[in-house]
Write a protein that holds these residues in place. Structure first.
Motif, short mmCIF file in Angstrom:
data_model
loop_
_atom_site.label_atom_id
_atom_site.label_comp_id
_atom_site.label_asym_id
_atom_site.label_seq_id
_atom_site.Cartn_x
_atom_site.Cartn_y
_atom_site.Cartn_z
N SER A 148 -36.79 -31.74 -7.53
CA SER A 148 -36.96 -30.79 -8.13
C SER A 148 -35.77 -29.70 -7.28
O SER A 148 -34.67 -29.54 -7.83
CB SER A 148 -38.24 -29.74 -8.09
OG SER A 148 -39.18 -30.66 -8.85
N SER B 124 -40.70 -26.01 -11.04
CA SER B 124 -41.06 -27.48 -11.73
C SER B 124 -41.96 -28.00 -10.72
O SER B 124 -42.40 -29.19 -11.32
CB SER B 124 -39.69 -28.33 -12.07
OG SER B 124 -38.89 -28.21 -11.06
N ASN B 142 -42.98 -31.73 -12.09
CA ASN B 142 -42.65 -31.74 -13.55
C ASN B 142 -43.75 -31.36 -14.46
O ASN B 142 -44.11 -31.76 -15.42
CB ASN B 142 -41.97 -33.07 -14.17
CG ASN B 142 -40.43 -33.00 -13.56
OD1 ASN B 142 -39.94 -32.18 -13.14
ND2 ASN B 142 -40.29 -34.18 -12.95
#
Lengths: 293, 293
Positions: A148, B124, B142
């Motif tokens: 990320s 995220s 995620n």
């Protein structure tokens, strides 16, 4: 559908053209010299085809955050000529197609993951480590590439010194005791005066190397709990992997129930060093808006 | 919508009832004694409400793979009375609602992740470490909980010995040199004769502890590249965290560009130790087929 792949390494670019299933139709190898020369040759190659998208898996570190101004750049690589090089920009300008952009090891992880799915396996995650001139790892988690804040930097995980390796200074400029600094290809040369491919398999240096790689695999196992870890790269081979499995088993000490280590820790399953090319072609196809992936 | 939460710890169960946004309407604490007694009291509590779903975040290790026969069990926990205990089964039978089932640290990670989203942050991924009687970590990547082959076991990552801690034998029965074995709450008692909460902040043991925790955070950073790491648990506090940030910075040695460490390494943001309860309630709501999450 026709899509392209670049596996950009420190010594060569492997460029390929294929379809959305990863079947290669044409391939070329371009030496990695200066960014201008190598990227020009790369563009010239792909301009011979009517590509719909391109997947790039490059040596790093890379900027992979689309929010950043230097998205698509190779950043602070030790390969000086390539520091702060815009990689995606020139290709996008010349080819005008959507581009998937990630690290070499992420591309390989994605290719190996897709290969496993294609053979009917039910994997939801896979890690790919390369042990070669550079050392690094990439991962697919629930079908998506990991990272990320940026891409993983598994090559720099800390490792504990092997008792017979206390005097070696390591070759990472940032860390005395990280995996790449102690177990990459050039450390063979630094320790034994010979490249890894010429070091006899009964040389004690393999035990030392195996200990370091096994530590990284254990940390990765405890933190990520992947279904499988693939080991590739220039100095990897079945005998080395077998030593790594033994060390890994010793370090794990029965704490977790894992698949059989022959299954859990594997060599690449895609033939001909094609893991990244396969991953790139499929990632490229997924960039095309109408593709149902 | 009315959903339930169990945060099952080694000394107490925190049971709560709330809505799909994680707002708590009622809460009770039940001491952790025997599985039969504690689970009976837990069921009796929830039977007072018309729940639509339940989220459980439990001390582990747990079986979280729905394909396994012992899905929903606490497995080889050092808490002997709870070894191989069916946790989900009796609750499912008594309450007849969908149940989300994960580790205590995964529940907390999910709660902190949802809290960040609710305050408008664009995360995220997030990792949650607890440093207390037990040590462990969970992660959201995620938007999904991490762990394919099983849940993460971040409490058992290997660490390198602090030079002033070479004689301590560690308290993990599996590993001489893992994070839990060297930096959990009981190690304060073993080293100093006092619980961590009573050890003066200028005691050198805090430097040793910080060094171990910082190593685990560095490995997690390199392998996962999360947007943030939250540190909770019984012995965590701002001064300890500050020492950990310093050690982390030293170990990272400028290799990666990370957010400011005050932002990257944080204490829990959900008030009143409520991270897991928040995560559980939202996870529970997501179990209800008609919920659009």
């Amino acid at each position: 559908m026709l899509v392209g792949s670049i596996e950009a390494g420190g010594t060569k670019f492997v460029c390929a053209v294929g379809n959305e299933h990863g079947t290669v139709q044409d391939q070329i190898v371009i030496p990695t010299t200066t960014p201008q020369e190598t990227l020009e040759q790369t563009v010239a190659y792909f301009q011979r085809f009517k590509l719909q998208a391109l997947g790039i898996a490059s040596f790093g570190p890379l900027e992979i955050d689309p929010q950043q101004k230097n998205y698509g750049y190779i950043t602070n690589t030790p390969k000086l000529a390539w520091q702060n090089t815009d990689f995606v920009g020139p290709l996008k300008q010349a080819l005008a197609v959507p581009i998937a952009w990630t690290t070499d090891v992420n591309g390989s992880a994605y290719g190996e993951y897709q290969q496993a799915l294609a053979t009917g396996e039910q994997l939801s995650s896979l890690v790919y480590y390369t042990i070669g001139t550079g050392v690094g790892g990439g991962a697919v988690i629930n079908g998506q590439l990991l990272g990320s804040a940026g891409h993983p930097e598994m090559g720099h995980v800390l490792v504990k010194r092997h008792p017979n390796d206390l005097d070696f200074s390591g070759i990472c400029p940032y860390h005395h005791d990280c995996l790449e600094g102690l177990a990459s290809g050039p450390t063979f040369l630094a320790r034994t005066g010979k490249p890894g491919t010429e070091v006899a398999l009964n040389d004690p240096v393999w035990e030392i190397m195996s200990y370091y790689v096994a530590q990284a695999l254990l940390q990765t196992t405890l933190i990520l709990r992947p279904n499988r870890i693939i080991l590739g790269g220039g100095v990897m081979g079945l005998e080395f992997l077998q030593k790594i499995r033994q060390q890994f088993k010793k370090l794990l000490n029965g704490y977790l129930t894992l698949p059989a280590l022959d299954d859990y820790l594997q060599l690449p399953q895609v033939a001909g060093n094609g893991s990244a090319t396969l991953g790139n072609l499929i990632m490229a196809a997924q960039q095309i808006p109408m593709t149902i992936s």
